[in-house]
Structures are given as C-alpha cells and as structure tokens.
Design a protein around this motif. Structure first.
Motif, PDB file in Angstrom:
ATOM      1  N   LEU A 118       0.824  -1.203   0.000  1.00  0.00           N
ATOM      2  CA  LEU A 118       0.000   0.000   0.000  1.00  0.00           C
ATOM      3  C   LEU A 118       0.858   1.253   0.000  1.00  0.00           C
ATOM      4  CD1 LEU A 118      -2.820   1.340   0.294  1.00  0.00           C
ATOM      5  CD2 LEU A 118      -2.562   1.094   2.775  1.00  0.00           C
ATOM      6  N   TRP A 119       1.967   1.213   0.736  1.00  0.00           N
ATOM      7  CA  TRP A 119       2.835   2.384   0.892  1.00  0.00           C
ATOM      8  C   TRP A 119       3.619   2.674  -0.383  1.00  0.00           C
ATOM      9  CZ3 TRP A 119       3.312   5.392   5.356  1.00  0.00           C
ATOM     10  CH2 TRP A 119       4.344   6.318   5.370  1.00  0.00           C
ATOM     11  N   PHE A 232      -6.160  -7.992  17.952  1.00  0.00           N
ATOM     12  CA  PHE A 232      -5.467  -9.022  17.158  1.00  0.00           C
ATOM     13  C   PHE A 232      -6.470  -9.977  16.519  1.00  0.00           C
ATOM     14  CE2 PHE A 232      -3.657 -13.269  16.755  1.00  0.00           C
ATOM     15  CZ  PHE A 232      -2.565 -13.007  15.940  1.00  0.00           C
ATOM     16  N   ILE A 233      -7.466 -10.412  17.284  1.00  0.00           N
ATOM     17  CA  ILE A 233      -8.472 -11.339  16.752  1.00  0.00           C
ATOM     18  C   ILE A 233      -9.229 -10.708  15.584  1.00  0.00           C
ATOM     19  CG2 ILE A 233     -10.636 -12.543  17.284  1.00  0.00           C
ATOM     20  CD1 ILE A 233      -9.539 -12.954  20.137  1.00  0.00           C
ATOM     21  N   LEU A 234      -9.647  -9.459  15.759  1.00  0.00           N
ATOM     22  CA  LEU A 234     -10.397  -8.778  14.699  1.00  0.00           C
ATOM     23  C   LEU A 234      -9.543  -8.562  13.452  1.00  0.00           C
ATOM     24  CD1 LEU A 234     -12.318  -6.137  16.847  1.00  0.00           C
ATOM     25  CD2 LEU A 234     -13.249  -8.203  15.795  1.00  0.00           C
ATOM     26  N   ILE A 235      -8.286  -8.182  13.636  1.00  0.00           N
ATOM     27  CA  ILE A 235      -7.392  -7.955  12.496  1.00  0.00           C
ATOM     28  C   ILE A 235      -7.099  -9.267  11.779  1.00  0.00           C
ATOM     29  CG2 ILE A 235      -5.072  -7.220  11.811  1.00  0.00           C
ATOM     30  CD1 ILE A 235      -5.186  -5.243  14.186  1.00  0.00           C
ATOM     31  N   TYR A 236      -6.877 -10.325  12.547  1.00  0.00           N
ATOM     32  CA  TYR A 236      -6.550 -11.626  11.949  1.00  0.00           C
ATOM     33  C   TYR A 236      -7.704 -12.129  11.082  1.00  0.00           C
ATOM     34  CZ  TYR A 236      -5.062 -16.466  11.498  1.00  0.00           C
ATOM     35  OH  TYR A 236      -4.701 -17.684  10.998  1.00  0.00           O
ATOM     36  N   PHE A 237      -8.925 -12.027  11.591  1.00  0.00           N
ATOM     37  CA  PHE A 237     -10.074 -12.483  10.807  1.00  0.00           C
ATOM     38  C   PHE A 237     -10.334 -11.565   9.612  1.00  0.00           C
ATOM     39  CE2 PHE A 237     -11.100 -15.028  14.590  1.00  0.00           C
ATOM     40  CZ  PHE A 237     -11.415 -16.233  13.972  1.00  0.00           C
ATOM     41  N   SER A 238     -10.037 -10.284   9.768  1.00  0.00           N
ATOM     42  CA  SER A 238     -10.147  -9.374   8.626  1.00  0.00           C
ATOM     43  C   SER A 238      -9.144  -9.749   7.537  1.00  0.00           C
ATOM     44  CB  SER A 238      -9.907  -7.926   9.079  1.00  0.00           C
ATOM     45  OG  SER A 238     -10.875  -7.523  10.020  1.00  0.00           O
ATOM     46  N   LYS A 239      -7.969 -10.156   7.962  1.00  0.00           N
ATOM     47  CA  LYS A 239      -6.946 -10.590   7.008  1.00  0.00           C
ATOM     48  C   LYS A 239      -7.415 -11.815   6.233  1.00  0.00           C
ATOM     49  CE  LYS A 239      -2.242 -12.445   6.837  1.00  0.00           C
ATOM     50  NZ  LYS A 239      -1.048 -12.822   7.636  1.00  0.00           N
ATOM     51  N   ILE A 240      -8.010 -12.764   6.938  1.00  0.00           N
ATOM     52  CA  ILE A 240      -8.476 -13.992   6.292  1.00  0.00           C
ATOM     53  C   ILE A 240      -9.651 -13.718   5.349  1.00  0.00           C
ATOM     54  CG2 ILE A 240      -9.550 -16.244   6.707  1.00  0.00           C
ATOM     55  CD1 ILE A 240      -7.987 -16.387   9.313  1.00  0.00           C
ATOM     56  N   LEU A 241     -10.593 -12.908   5.815  1.00  0.00           N
ATOM     57  CA  LEU A 241     -11.835 -12.724   5.067  1.00  0.00           C
ATOM     58  C   LEU A 241     -11.739 -11.710   3.944  1.00  0.00           C
ATOM     59  CD1 LEU A 241     -14.329 -12.727   8.082  1.00  0.00           C
ATOM     60  CD2 LEU A 241     -13.855 -14.606   6.497  1.00  0.00           C
ATOM     61  N   LEU A 242     -10.939 -10.647   4.149  1.00  0.00           N
ATOM     62  CA  LEU A 242     -10.968  -9.544   3.192  1.00  0.00           C
ATOM     63  C   LEU A 242      -9.614  -9.202   2.586  1.00  0.00           C
ATOM     64  CD1 LEU A 242     -13.352  -7.100   5.110  1.00  0.00           C
ATOM     65  CD2 LEU A 242     -13.921  -8.432   3.081  1.00  0.00           C
ATOM     66  N   LEU A 243      -8.653  -8.952   3.446  1.00  0.00           N
ATOM     67  CA  LEU A 243      -7.448  -8.264   2.994  1.00  0.00           C
ATOM     68  C   LEU A 243      -6.599  -9.084   2.038  1.00  0.00           C
ATOM     69  CD1 LEU A 243      -6.459  -6.539   6.344  1.00  0.00           C
ATOM     70  CD2 LEU A 243      -7.442  -5.470   4.328  1.00  0.00           C
ATOM     71  N   LYS A 244      -6.568 -10.392   2.200  1.00  0.00           N
ATOM     72  CA  LYS A 244      -5.684 -11.179   1.350  1.00  0.00           C
ATOM     73  C   LYS A 244      -6.187 -11.243  -0.098  1.00  0.00           C
ATOM     74  CE  LYS A 244      -7.436 -15.892   2.085  1.00  0.00           C
ATOM     75  NZ  LYS A 244      -7.017 -17.241   2.517  1.00  0.00           N
ATOM     76  N   TYR A 251      -8.697   0.230  -3.007  1.00  0.00           N
ATOM     77  CA  TYR A 251      -9.611  -0.546  -2.175  1.00  0.00           C
ATOM     78  C   TYR A 251      -8.924  -0.982  -0.879  1.00  0.00           C
ATOM     79  CZ  TYR A 251     -12.582  -0.776  -6.313  1.00  0.00           C
ATOM     80  OH  TYR A 251     -13.375  -0.459  -7.394  1.00  0.00           O
ATOM     81  N   LEU A 252      -7.662  -1.299  -0.998  1.00  0.00           N
ATOM     82  CA  LEU A 252      -6.902  -1.702   0.185  1.00  0.00           C
ATOM     83  C   LEU A 252      -6.818  -0.557   1.189  1.00  0.00           C
ATOM     84  CD1 LEU A 252      -5.211  -3.918   1.542  1.00  0.00           C
ATOM     85  CD2 LEU A 252      -3.222  -3.060   0.304  1.00  0.00           C
ATOM     86  N   PHE A 253      -6.585   0.655   0.692  1.00  0.00           N
ATOM     87  CA  PHE A 253      -6.528   1.827   1.563  1.00  0.00           C
ATOM     88  C   PHE A 253      -7.869   2.065   2.260  1.00  0.00           C
ATOM     89  CE2 PHE A 253      -7.436   6.371   2.083  1.00  0.00           C
ATOM     90  CZ  PHE A 253      -6.433   6.720   2.986  1.00  0.00           C
ATOM     91  N   ILE A 254      -8.954   1.935   1.509  1.00  0.00           N
ATOM     92  CA  ILE A 254     -10.280   2.147   2.094  1.00  0.00           C
ATOM     93  C   ILE A 254     -10.561   1.126   3.193  1.00  0.00           C
ATOM     94  CG2 ILE A 254     -12.764   2.094   1.621  1.00  0.00           C
ATOM     95  CD1 ILE A 254     -12.091   3.169  -1.198  1.00  0.00           C
ATOM     96  N   ILE A 255     -10.237  -0.145   2.921  1.00  0.00           N
ATOM     97  CA  ILE A 255     -10.454  -1.203   3.919  1.00  0.00           C
ATOM     98  C   ILE A 255      -9.593  -0.954   5.154  1.00  0.00           C
ATOM     99  CG2 ILE A 255     -10.134  -3.659   4.407  1.00  0.00           C
ATOM    100  CD1 ILE A 255     -12.580  -3.095   2.764  1.00  0.00           C
ATOM    101  N   PHE A 257      -8.424   1.916   6.263  1.00  0.00           N
ATOM    102  CA  PHE A 257      -8.946   3.077   6.975  1.00  0.00           C
ATOM    103  C   PHE A 257     -10.176   2.698   7.797  1.00  0.00           C
ATOM    104  CE2 PHE A 257     -11.815   6.748   7.180  1.00  0.00           C
ATOM    105  CZ  PHE A 257     -10.999   7.670   7.811  1.00  0.00           C
ATOM    106  N   LEU A 258     -11.081   1.956   7.198  1.00  0.00           N
ATOM    107  CA  LEU A 258     -12.290   1.539   7.910  1.00  0.00           C
ATOM    108  C   LEU A 258     -11.962   0.613   9.064  1.00  0.00           C
ATOM    109  CD1 LEU A 258     -14.716   0.917   4.898  1.00  0.00           C
ATOM    110  CD2 LEU A 258     -14.735   2.848   6.499  1.00  0.00           C
ATOM    111  N   LEU A 259     -10.986  -0.281   8.853  1.00  0.00           N
ATOM    112  CA  LEU A 259     -10.602  -1.219   9.910  1.00  0.00           C
ATOM    113  C   LEU A 259      -9.993  -0.487  11.097  1.00  0.00           C
ATOM    114  CD1 LEU A 259     -10.254  -4.107  10.926  1.00  0.00           C
ATOM    115  CD2 LEU A 259      -8.102  -4.241   9.633  1.00  0.00           C
ATOM    116  N   ILE A 260      -9.103   0.460  10.822  1.00  0.00           N
ATOM    117  CA  ILE A 260      -8.490   1.242  11.906  1.00  0.00           C
ATOM    118  C   ILE A 260      -9.546   2.036  12.656  1.00  0.00           C
ATOM    119  CG2 ILE A 260      -6.940   3.174  12.410  1.00  0.00           C
ATOM    120  CD1 ILE A 260      -5.166   2.186  10.108  1.00  0.00           C
ATOM    121  N   SER A 261     -10.458   2.644  11.923  1.00  0.00           N
ATOM    122  CA  SER A 261     -11.524   3.443  12.558  1.00  0.00           C
ATOM    123  C   SER A 261     -12.397   2.569  13.457  1.00  0.00           C
ATOM    124  CB  SER A 261     -12.384   4.112  11.486  1.00  0.00           C
ATOM    125  OG  SER A 261     -11.601   4.957  10.670  1.00  0.00           O
ATOM    126  N   CYS A 262     -12.759   1.389  12.964  1.00  0.00           N
ATOM    127  CA  CYS A 262     -13.594   0.473  13.761  1.00  0.00           C
ATOM    128  C   CYS A 262     -12.861   0.006  15.012  1.00  0.00           C
ATOM    129  CB  CYS A 262     -14.009  -0.724  12.914  1.00  0.00           C
ATOM    130  SG  CYS A 262     -15.199  -0.346  11.621  1.00  0.00           S
TER     131      CYS A 262
END
Length: 289
Positions: A118-119, A232-244, A251-255, A257-262
């Motif tokens: 992303l960077w 950690f649990i929320l980030i890990y499941f987000s990685k499995i379900l969405l980010l990979k 789209y990666l930036f939007i996800i 941003f939303l993940l950090i905000s949540c």
C-alpha cells in the motif's frame, strides 16, 4: 540556607545529566544498526531496510504527543503528594495509547506485506514484510516501555533508568554487531525485538515495584493485553476474510482506513464501559477508606 541551595542545585544537575546521557544512548542505539547495515547490504537492500525502520519508527512517533501532555501533569501530581490521581493518570494514559496507537501497530504487525504494498506499490518490497513485523512489534514494546521512563521522571529519580540503559547498551552493542555480521537483517531485527521485550516484561516489574508497587499486573493486563487480544483477533479475521484478496491499492486503503476506525471505536467503547469503571470503583473505595 546556602547549603540547601547548593544541594538542590547539585541534584538538578545530576538529573539533567542523567537525562542527557540516556538520550545520547538512545540515539546511538537506534542509529548503530543502520550504520552496520549500510556496510553489509547492497544499496537497494539498504533502501528497503531504511524504509522498514522508518515505518516502524512511526509507531513511536504516534505516541509522542502523549508524553508531551502527561509528563508535566504526572510531575505536578507527584509534587503535590497526590499519588492516587497520578497513578490513575498514568494508567489512563497507557489505555489512551492502547485505544489509538495499538490498532495501527497491530495492523502493521499482522499484515506487513499489505502495508508495504500500500505504501510503495512495490511487490518485491512486500517480501520484507517479516522484518517490518518484527521491528513494529519491538516499536510498540518501546512505546509502552517509555511509560516506565515517565513515572521515574515524575518522581525526579532517573538513576535506575540510567543503569538499565547502560547495562542493556553494554550487551546490545556487541550483540548487534555479531548478529549483523553473521545473520544480517534477521539478527539485527531479533535483537531489537529482544531488547524491547525485556523492557516491558522484565524491567517493568522492577520499576513498578520501586515507584508504583502492586500495579504492574493491572497495567499490563487491563491497559495493554485486554485491548491487544481483541484487536489481534479482529485484524486476523479481517486478514483472512478480506485483505488477502485485495490487490487494488485504492480498495486496500479504504479497507485499512475503515478497519483502523472500527478498532479505535471498539477500543474506546471498551475503555469507557470496562476499564474506566475499574478506576471509578478504586477511587470510590479509596474515598470510603
């Protein structure tokens, strides 16, 4: 009268000198590995390494405003003999870092390859994700270890902090050199993580024993681990379900941003509903006594 004036002046000079020495040690330790890596890595690899160190150092910069805000207040509360309020401020400030900085840090630690992509948009650099993960984990440990310095500073006693810095530097500097020679970036990254973890898991109990006896477990569990496990649990499941599955940077930036905000919102709710209640209960019990 003159004797007490010179005595106080001497203590102030010792305190200032201790602060200066520890600052010099910190600057040297954080730059020593870069000096070594510039010799052992190619120009391209050193550029990657410098970027990783810079990104992980950003975690420590995010917590900077907290120290600026709380150090004068902690010192004032201690000097006014209001130790209960000082302790509550110390614990709540740690929770503030957990609410705001910890989610960003854990995202970098858990999905470093996506952060680098992303960077930079460079897929090759994503292969250095493991190094960013290790350095970022060490950096968040340093952020929490810095609270040990805050409480010693507030008490006007940095002798233990200086001794710790001198001892760890005496061991770290030769180890960094040896590991850099034989294991390159892997060795230097691991010694950074080891030194940082010693601060929070081995050095912290001693500091709390000296300055805030009986609060180490509460500080570690309620103000750090409680948030870290949920995030950690929320980030890990987000990685499995969405980010990979996301390879488009927008789209990666939007996800992200939303993940950090949540995560920040969830951490804030946890602080208000659970952690803050423990402070109120303790304060009420102290008043009843």
């Amino acid at each position: 009268m003159t004797f007490f004036f010179y005595q106080r002046d001497f203590k102030n000079k010792v305190f200032c000198g201790t602060t200066a020495i520890t600052a010099i040690l910190w600057v040297f330790l954080t730059q020593f590995d870069k000096l070594l890596m510039s010799k052992f890595l190619s120009l391209e690899e050193f550029g990657y390494y410098s970027l990783i160190v810079s990104v992980s150092s950003g975690i420590m910069m995010l917590s900077g405003p907290v120290s600026v805000a709380i150090l004068p207040r902690l010192t004032a509360l201690y000097n006014s003999d209001n130790k209960k309020q000082m302790t509550n401020l110390f614990l709540k400030s740690t929770s503030l870092v957990s609410v705001t900085v910890l989610p960003i840090s854990l995202i970098i630690i858990v999905i470093p390859d996506k952060i680098l992509y992303l960077w930079t948009g460079n897929i090759e650099l994503s292969s250095w994700g493991w190094a960013l993960s290790i350095y970022s984990l060490g950096s968040i440990f340093v952020v929490y270890s810095s609270f040990l310095h805050y409480i010693q500073f507030a008490h006007g006693n940095l002798k233990y902090h200086l001794r710790y810095g001198l001892i760890t530097s005496a061991f770290s500097i030769p180890l960094i050199y040896i590991l850099a020679v034989y294991f390159s970036v892997e060795g230097v990254a691991l010694i950074w993580l080891a030194r940082s973890s010693i601060g929070i898991f081995l050095w912290a109990p001693f500091v709390f024993y000296k300055f805030l006896p009986g609060y180490y477990k509460e500080w570690l569990i309620n103000n750090i681990l409680y948030y870290a496990i949920v995030d950690f649990i929320l980030i890990y499941f987000s990685k499995i379900l969405l980010l990979k599955y996301l390879d488009e940077r927008l789209y990666l930036f939007i996800i992200m941003f939303l993940l950090i905000s949540c995560l920040i919102l969830i951490n804030y709710v946890m602080f208000k509903k659970v952690i803050n209640k423990s402070y109120e209960l303790r304060t009420n019990s102290d008043r009843n006594i």
